[in-house]
Design a protein around this motif. Sequence first.
Motif, PDB file in Angstrom:
ATOM      1  N   GLY A  48       0.830  -1.190   0.000  1.00  0.00           N
ATOM      2  CA  GLY A  48       0.000   0.000   0.000  1.00  0.00           C
ATOM      3  C   GLY A  48       0.867   1.243   0.000  1.00  0.00           C
TER       4      GLY A  48
ATOM      5  N   ASP B 173      -4.885  -5.055   0.426  1.00  0.00           N
ATOM      6  CA  ASP B 173      -4.275  -5.792  -0.676  1.00  0.00           C
ATOM      7  C   ASP B 173      -3.953  -7.223  -0.242  1.00  0.00           C
ATOM      8  OD1 ASP B 173      -3.138  -6.031  -3.323  1.00  0.00           O
ATOM      9  OD2 ASP B 173      -1.153  -5.815  -2.420  1.00  0.00           O
TER      10      ASP B 173
ATOM     11  N   TRP C 270      -5.399   1.344  -6.553  1.00  0.00           N
ATOM     12  CA  TRP C 270      -5.392   2.484  -5.622  1.00  0.00           C
ATOM     13  C   TRP C 270      -4.737   3.667  -6.301  1.00  0.00           C
ATOM     14  CZ3 TRP C 270      -8.377   1.907  -1.684  1.00  0.00           C
ATOM     15  CH2 TRP C 270      -8.578   0.637  -1.149  1.00  0.00           C
TER      16      TRP C 270
ATOM     17  N   ARG D 244      -4.077   0.189   3.294  1.00  0.00           N
ATOM     18  CA  ARG D 244      -4.088  -0.254   1.899  1.00  0.00           C
ATOM     19  C   ARG D 244      -3.302  -1.545   1.716  1.00  0.00           C
ATOM     20  NH1 ARG D 244      -3.543   5.934  -0.374  1.00  0.00           N
ATOM     21  NH2 ARG D 244      -5.754   6.418  -0.070  1.00  0.00           N
TER      22      ARG D 244
END
Length: 89
Positions: free
Chosen positions: A37, A63, A86, A59
Amino acid sequence: MEGKQWTVRVHITEDGDETRARAVLSGRDTSSVAGTGVAHRSPDDPPAPEVGDELAACRALEDLAARLRDLAADGAGRPPAPARAWSVD
């Protein structure tokens, strides 16, 4: 029934206004699964490193969860879910 333990480690690095995180799940067997992320601070935002850490870690964990779900789907003979993208802006 035998208990199992999985461990997730989140590694965070900062470079200027960019924060990157890598979440690694281990303990399932000899393999590991990882997610990544990124968070980027806008020039208009005040410096708050903890916010970048939290966003990048969130993030990376999302993921990781998607990758783990895809592995489970592959093992169950189902097609994987669509990948998420993203924005880094």
